[in-house]
Design an enzyme around this catalytic site. Structure first.
Site, PDB file in Angstrom:
ATOM      1  N   ARG A   5      52.136  37.809  44.333  1.00 33.07           N
ATOM      2  CA  ARG A   5      52.356  39.097  45.284  1.00 33.07           C
ATOM      3  C   ARG A   5      53.557  38.644  45.686  1.00 33.07           C
ATOM      4  O   ARG A   5      54.491  39.479  45.827  1.00 33.07           O
ATOM      5  CB  ARG A   5      51.397  39.400  44.975  1.00 33.07           C
ATOM      6  CG  ARG A   5      51.504  41.014  45.788  1.00 33.07           C
ATOM      7  CD  ARG A   5      49.737  41.404  46.181  1.00 33.07           C
ATOM      8  NE  ARG A   5      49.829  42.814  46.664  1.00 33.07           N
ATOM      9  CZ  ARG A   5      49.961  43.162  48.174  1.00 33.07           C
ATOM     10  NH1 ARG A   5      50.176  42.363  48.640  1.00 33.07           N
ATOM     11  NH2 ARG A   5      50.189  44.115  48.518  1.00 33.07           N
ATOM     12  N   ILE A  24      54.209  48.746  48.745  1.00 34.25           N
ATOM     13  CA  ILE A  24      53.130  48.092  47.574  1.00 34.25           C
ATOM     14  C   ILE A  24      51.985  48.401  47.432  1.00 34.25           C
ATOM     15  O   ILE A  24      51.479  47.913  48.793  1.00 34.25           O
ATOM     16  CB  ILE A  24      53.720  46.712  47.764  1.00 34.25           C
ATOM     17  CG1 ILE A  24      52.970  45.590  46.417  1.00 34.25           C
ATOM     18  CG2 ILE A  24      53.782  46.254  49.351  1.00 34.25           C
ATOM     19  CD1 ILE A  24      53.357  44.138  46.456  1.00 34.25           C
ATOM     20  N   SER A  25      51.802  48.980  46.774  1.00 32.60           N
ATOM     21  CA  SER A  25      49.651  49.825  46.786  1.00 32.60           C
ATOM     22  C   SER A  25      48.373  48.160  47.229  1.00 32.60           C
ATOM     23  O   SER A  25      49.334  47.168  46.894  1.00 32.60           O
ATOM     24  CB  SER A  25      49.817  49.771  45.191  1.00 32.60           C
ATOM     25  OG  SER A  25      50.401  50.597  45.294  1.00 32.60           O
ATOM     26  N   GLN A  26      47.827  48.232  47.557  1.00 38.12           N
ATOM     27  CA  GLN A  26      47.049  47.707  48.057  1.00 38.12           C
ATOM     28  C   GLN A  26      46.882  46.900  46.687  1.00 38.12           C
ATOM     29  O   GLN A  26      46.342  47.676  45.057  1.00 38.12           O
ATOM     30  CB  GLN A  26      45.769  48.535  48.122  1.00 38.12           C
ATOM     31  CG  GLN A  26      44.065  47.655  48.628  1.00 38.12           C
ATOM     32  CD  GLN A  26      42.990  48.488  49.093  1.00 38.12           C
ATOM     33  OE1 GLN A  26      43.779  50.079  49.402  1.00 38.12           O
ATOM     34  NE2 GLN A  26      42.318  47.712  49.847  1.00 38.12           N
ATOM     35  N   PRO A  27      45.764  45.351  46.344  1.00 41.53           N
ATOM     36  CA  PRO A  27      46.195  45.178  45.870  1.00 41.53           C
ATOM     37  C   PRO A  27      44.181  46.117  44.621  1.00 41.53           C
ATOM     38  O   PRO A  27      44.248  46.168  43.172  1.00 41.53           O
ATOM     39  CB  PRO A  27      45.477  43.533  45.617  1.00 41.53           C
ATOM     40  CG  PRO A  27      45.926  43.104  46.829  1.00 41.53           C
ATOM     41  CD  PRO A  27      46.533  44.520  47.923  1.00 41.53           C
TER      42      PRO A  27
END
Length: 213
Positions: A34, A60-63
């Site tokens: 990431r 970038i989206s939350q994992p």
């Protein structure tokens, strides 16, 4: 052990603790670096379970969100998946690691160029184009799965039409502040739908989404 390997492992463990049960999804997250998908000022926060800013006022989206949506999509190796909103490229990378044939649309040219460079560097085969993701990619339809990584005011009809029988659509629907994640399964002409509350995405801009001023 590399600089981020321990943090990546800890992220996977935390996602499992939060209820992500698909070990294939967890394995993919454990393989994708990431830190390559975040901007330099946020490098040390790459494995926080938070959304992070990227260029062009996007994120970038939350994992956890990536893992949850991917688990809902229930990807099988060799399936054809349409991603609406390439963004940083991180979600597409997870799909490739799951063995999917990925087609990804991004409306912002600069974002897509950066993602393409990463895909080339990592030898990920992802078909990409700049365009309006709300109208899908009819040339390659039908898709076994469609995942939308931005919040829409309603479900774009073209995406439903481009979903294969037995296919799944995962899309956040709501206002600009909060959305419900809709998980839709096509059975013939019927769509079985499950809704999960409490998500927040950047707005899905396009003909069948939010309009720009």
């Amino acid at each position: 052990m590399g600089r981020f390997e321990l943090e990546r492992k800890e992220l996977v463990d935390s996602l499992r603790h939060r209820g992500i049960t698909d070990e294939r999804v967890l394995g993919a997250i454990g393989r994708v670096e990431r830190e390559l998908f975040v901007d330099e000022p946020f490098l040390n926060r790459a494995y926080e379970d938070n959304a992070l800013p990227i260029c062009c006022s996007q994120t970038i989206s939350q994992p956890y969100t990536v893992a949850f949506m991917t688990q809902c999509l229930d990807v099988r190796e060799g399936e054809k998946i349409l991603e609406v909103g390439t963004g940083s490229g991180y979600q597409a990378a997870i799909l490739v690691e799951l063995g999917a044939r990925v087609f990804s649309i991004e409306r912002i040219h600069q974002l897509l160029e950066e993602a393409r460079k990463l895909f080339d560097r990592l030898a990920y085969r992802v078909a990409t184009k700049v365009g309006d993701g709300t109208i899908g990619w009819s040339e390659f339809a039908p898709f076994d799965g469609i995942i939308v990584t931005a919040g829409a005011p309603c479900i774009p009809d073209p995406l439903l039409k481009q979903l294969a029988d037995g296919g799944r659509l995962v899309i956040p629907i709501g206002d600009l502040d909060i959305q419900r994640l809709h998980v839709m399964h096509r059975v013939g002409e019927r769509f079985d739908t499950k809704e999960i509350y409490g998500f927040k995405f950047v707005p899905l801009i396009g003909t069948k989404g939010w309009k720009t001023d």
